[in-house]
Design a protein around this motif. Structure first.
Motif, PDB file in Angstrom:
ATOM      1  N   GLY A   1       0.950  -1.333  -0.037  1.00  0.00           N
ATOM      2  CA  GLY A   1      -0.070   0.136   0.060  1.00  0.00           C
ATOM      3  C   GLY A   1       0.834   1.313   0.173  1.00  0.00           C
TER       4      GLY A   1
ATOM      5  N   SER B   1       3.286   1.189  -3.192  1.00  0.00           N
ATOM      6  CA  SER B   1       2.522   1.559  -4.616  1.00  0.00           C
ATOM      7  C   SER B   1       2.234   3.026  -4.714  1.00  0.00           C
ATOM      8  CB  SER B   1       1.526   0.797  -5.000  1.00  0.00           C
ATOM      9  OG  SER B   1       0.425   0.882  -3.837  1.00  0.00           O
TER      10      SER B   1
ATOM     11  N   PHE C   1       1.999  -5.495 -11.631  1.00  0.00           N
ATOM     12  CA  PHE C   1       1.406  -4.435 -10.949  1.00  0.00           C
ATOM     13  C   PHE C   1       2.440  -3.434 -10.941  1.00  0.00           C
ATOM     14  CE2 PHE C   1       0.574  -2.887  -6.515  1.00  0.00           C
ATOM     15  CZ  PHE C   1      -0.398  -2.045  -6.931  1.00  0.00           C
TER      16      PHE C   1
ATOM     17  N   LEU D   1       2.304   0.656 -12.630  1.00  0.00           N
ATOM     18  CA  LEU D   1       2.701   2.128 -11.834  1.00  0.00           C
ATOM     19  C   LEU D   1       3.348   2.842 -12.459  1.00  0.00           C
ATOM     20  CD1 LEU D   1       2.824   0.688  -8.271  1.00  0.00           C
ATOM     21  CD2 LEU D   1       0.776   1.345  -9.316  1.00  0.00           C
TER      22      LEU D   1
ATOM     23  N   HIS E   1      -5.561   2.057  -5.728  1.00  0.00           N
ATOM     24  CA  HIS E   1      -5.604   0.733  -6.029  1.00  0.00           C
ATOM     25  C   HIS E   1      -6.246  -0.366  -4.904  1.00  0.00           C
ATOM     26  CE1 HIS E   1      -3.350   0.461  -9.888  1.00  0.00           C
ATOM     27  NE2 HIS E   1      -2.557   1.334  -9.289  1.00  0.00           N
TER      28      HIS E   1
ATOM     29  N   THR F   1      -8.026  -3.182  -4.085  1.00  0.00           N
ATOM     30  CA  THR F   1      -8.184  -4.483  -4.587  1.00  0.00           C
ATOM     31  C   THR F   1      -9.413  -5.307  -4.186  1.00  0.00           C
ATOM     32  OG1 THR F   1      -6.502  -5.428  -3.232  1.00  0.00           O
ATOM     33  CG2 THR F   1      -5.825  -4.532  -5.188  1.00  0.00           C
TER      34      THR F   1
ATOM     35  N   ARG G   1      -2.374  -7.076  -2.559  1.00  0.00           N
ATOM     36  CA  ARG G   1      -1.919  -6.332  -3.419  1.00  0.00           C
ATOM     37  C   ARG G   1      -2.694  -4.785  -3.516  1.00  0.00           C
ATOM     38  NH1 ARG G   1      -0.976  -8.578  -9.374  1.00  0.00           N
ATOM     39  NH2 ARG G   1       0.079 -10.014  -8.150  1.00  0.00           N
ATOM     40  N   GLY G   2      -1.836  -3.705  -3.309  1.00  0.00           N
ATOM     41  CA  GLY G   2      -2.534  -2.453  -3.172  1.00  0.00           C
ATOM     42  C   GLY G   2      -3.241  -2.368  -1.764  1.00  0.00           C
ATOM     43  N   LYS G   3      -4.246  -1.718  -1.730  1.00  0.00           N
ATOM     44  CA  LYS G   3      -5.065  -1.598  -0.571  1.00  0.00           C
ATOM     45  C   LYS G   3      -6.481  -2.241  -0.239  1.00  0.00           C
ATOM     46  CE  LYS G   3      -4.713   1.365   2.306  1.00  0.00           C
ATOM     47  NZ  LYS G   3      -4.100   1.317   3.489  1.00  0.00           N
TER      48      LYS G   3
END
Length: 308
Positions: free
Chosen positions: A155, A158, A182, A186, A276, A278, A299-301
């Motif tokens: 988080g 990214s 991923f 970005l 992001h 997810t 992956r991401g938030k």
């Protein structure tokens, strides 16, 4: 009575429960938020495991509500709060956990939510995006410089890659092989994590690395430091201050104010920062949301959404 997701003692997932609690009352300088969304972060489960922030000495009063960031609607104002009114849509850091139907926020670390920004995305900004923003700004690199971000698939990482790009920097992101697509989406050059990291970075960054934003610590931080000729351009949110200071760098200095929240919100609105998100979970599945982050597979938030 309103519901909240809490931990009843220090320990593992077995300490967690969804319970009914008294509706919080805002003290001076605080506002009461009717929560619409709450971000999930690694610090949430670390606090449950017994992590204490520097300077904390008071014994905890269990149960403690999970969550350090939230977005929603102002339900009540404490004494001395200016600039906010009941019904305002806001987001910020919490005083007492965000995994709840109601949460307390300090007015100084609360910002008005732009209409174009969803509650879901706003709830991800006070911890991850604000930490990323503070670190990139602290590096103070000129446009065109190259920054290495370790932990670029998470988080904070990214967000740091995207904010660096918004500042006109070239980004190299270290993450697992499974997060290659991923990280590249970005706008960063992906470097797989693992032994001999510095050699792999040098192979793709022929002009060198001008700054390092570390989110991992340990051997990754130590090896990344060798890429710099100016160690003042080394900052970390992944290691304690004494560790990074021995390497010539510094911990990220957190601003913790509404100005940073406004800045990251505008980056989202302008399309230069995608939180992001997810996966989302309702409050009664908050434990599942936390497992996703605690297990290291997110992956991401990840966001908890609370029904209005």
């Amino acid at each position: 009575m309103p519901k909240a997701y809490v931990f009843t003692r220090y320990g593992g997932p077995e300490t967690e429960a969804l319970v009914e609690v008294d509706r919080p009352r805002p003290g001076p300088g605080e506002l009461l938020l009717a929560v619409r969304a709450a971000g999930v972060n690694p610090v949430d489960w670390k606090l449950r495991n017994g992590f204490r922030r520097p300077g904390e000495t008071d014994a905890p009063a269990f149960p403690l509500v999970f969550g350090n960031e939230a977005a929603g609607v102002v339900a009540e104002l404490g004494a001395g709060v200016d600039g906010f009114a009941v019904g305002d849509e806001v987001f910020g850091n919490t005083v007492a956990g965000g995994y709840a139907e109601y949460a307390l926020l300090p007015a100084t670390v609360t910002a008005h939510k732009p209409a174009e920004l969803s509650f879901r995305d706003a709830a991800t900004l006070p911890v991850a995006a604000a930490t990323a923003y503070d670190g990139v700004r602290q590096l103070d690199l000129p446009a065109g410089a190259t920054v290495l971000v370790t932990g670029a698939g998470g988080g904070v990482g990214s967000a740091a890659v995207q904010i660096a790009r918004a500042f006109g920097l070239h980004a190299v992101g270290v993450a697992s092989e499974g997060k290659k697509d991923f990280v590249e989406s970005l706008g960063a050059v992906h470097i797989p994590s693992g032994p001999d990291l510095a050699a792999r970075v040098r192979a793709v960054a022929s002009d060198g690395i001008d700054g390092v934003y570390d989110l991992v610590g340990g051997e990754v931080l130590a090896e990344a430091a060798t890429l710099l000729t100016d160690r003042t351009k080394l900052v970390t949110a992944g290691a304690p201050a004494p560790v990074v200071e021995k390497l010539g760098g510094n911990r990220v200095e957190r601003a913790r104010d509404a100005t940073v929240l406004d800045a990251v919100a505008q980056l989202v609105v302008s399309g230069r920062l995608d939180p992001h998100v997810t996966q989302t979970f309702p409050l009664d599945r908050a434990g599942e949301a936390l497992r996703r982050v605690e297990d290291g597979h997110a992956r991401g938030k990840i966001v908890i959404e609370v029904a209005a």
